[in-house]
Design a protein around this motif. Sequence first.
Motif: not given
Ligand SMILES: C[S@@+](CC[C@H](N)C(=O)[O-])C[C@H]1O[C@@H](n2cnc3c(N)ncnc32)[C@H](O)[C@@H]1O
Length: 243
Positions: A57-59, A98-105, A126-128, A142-147
């Motif tokens: 979730g590297c943003g 690894v980043e799911i959002n194409p613009r961030e990637a 997707d990290v999953r 700041d990524v795990l709470h999206y899963l």
């Molecule tokens: C709050 S941002 C944190 C970005 C980065 N880790 C940082 O600290 O700058 C969370 C990032 O996780 C990504 N993300 C969320 N769910 C994801 C998934 N299932 N697989 C990969 N990336 C994911 C989001 O697109 C977002 O860029």
Amino acid sequence: MSATESAPLIEAASACYRDSGRFAWYFARSKLAGDAVFTTILARGLLERCPRILDLGCGQGLLAAWLIGARAVHTGVAPGAWPNDWPAPPQLESYTGVEINPREAARARAAGAHFGHVRVTIVQGDVRHVEYVEADAIVILDVLHYLDRVSQDSVLAKARSALAPGGRLVLRVGDAAGGIGFTVSRIVDTAVALARRRRLIRLYCRPVREWLQVLARAGFSARIVDASRGTAFSNVLLTAQTA
Ligand SMILES: C[S@@+](CC[C@H](N)C(=O)[O-])C[C@H]1O[C@@H](n2cnc3c(N)ncnc32)[C@H](O)[C@@H]1O
């Protein structure tokens, strides 16, 4: 660290975003200046001697930019700017984000073109579901709470398998027992997700004591490095090693 002291680091770390447009550059500068996690990682040596880093979730790849900027400052682009009481920053050999959002990637990939000798791989996925490369450190900020909870467990299990012997996990999570700070964090995360994905998303949060149990179940021995008490947010930075 004062704003004057951190200025050379922020300058060096954000330089790789200059070609990526104003948004990427300003976002890098404000996040690196405003989010203490980046300073803490360096000041506490959380990634010391970790040449291969996997950032889930590297943003836009801020962590890599920060570490590379730190190396430049440490080795002399800004003589005297490296705090005496900080350990040397890691000398990155490879960085996989690894980043799911194409613009961030895409922004992370564009920044990576300025990372010199560091082997940079940005996986848009997707990290999953993606495979993890072997790493000395895995960072999940700041990524795990999206899963959902099952996916949180399986991402941590995959991370454990991908860590080299002696490797470490650096993880920041929200603390669902964090009171008003947690509510503020959740509102901000929901608003950001709404702006980016144009829909409401569900967030999966746990109290920090439960995160410690989840990490133990995944085979990690974890400790709390820093909790953002006294700020508007309720985030906890943890570091863990394979148990
Ligand atoms: C709050 S941002 C944190 C970005 C980065 N880790 C940082 O600290 O700058 C969370 C990032 O996780 C990504 N993300 C969320 N769910 C994801 C998934 N299932 N697989 C990969 N990336 C994911 C989001 O697109 C977002 O860029």
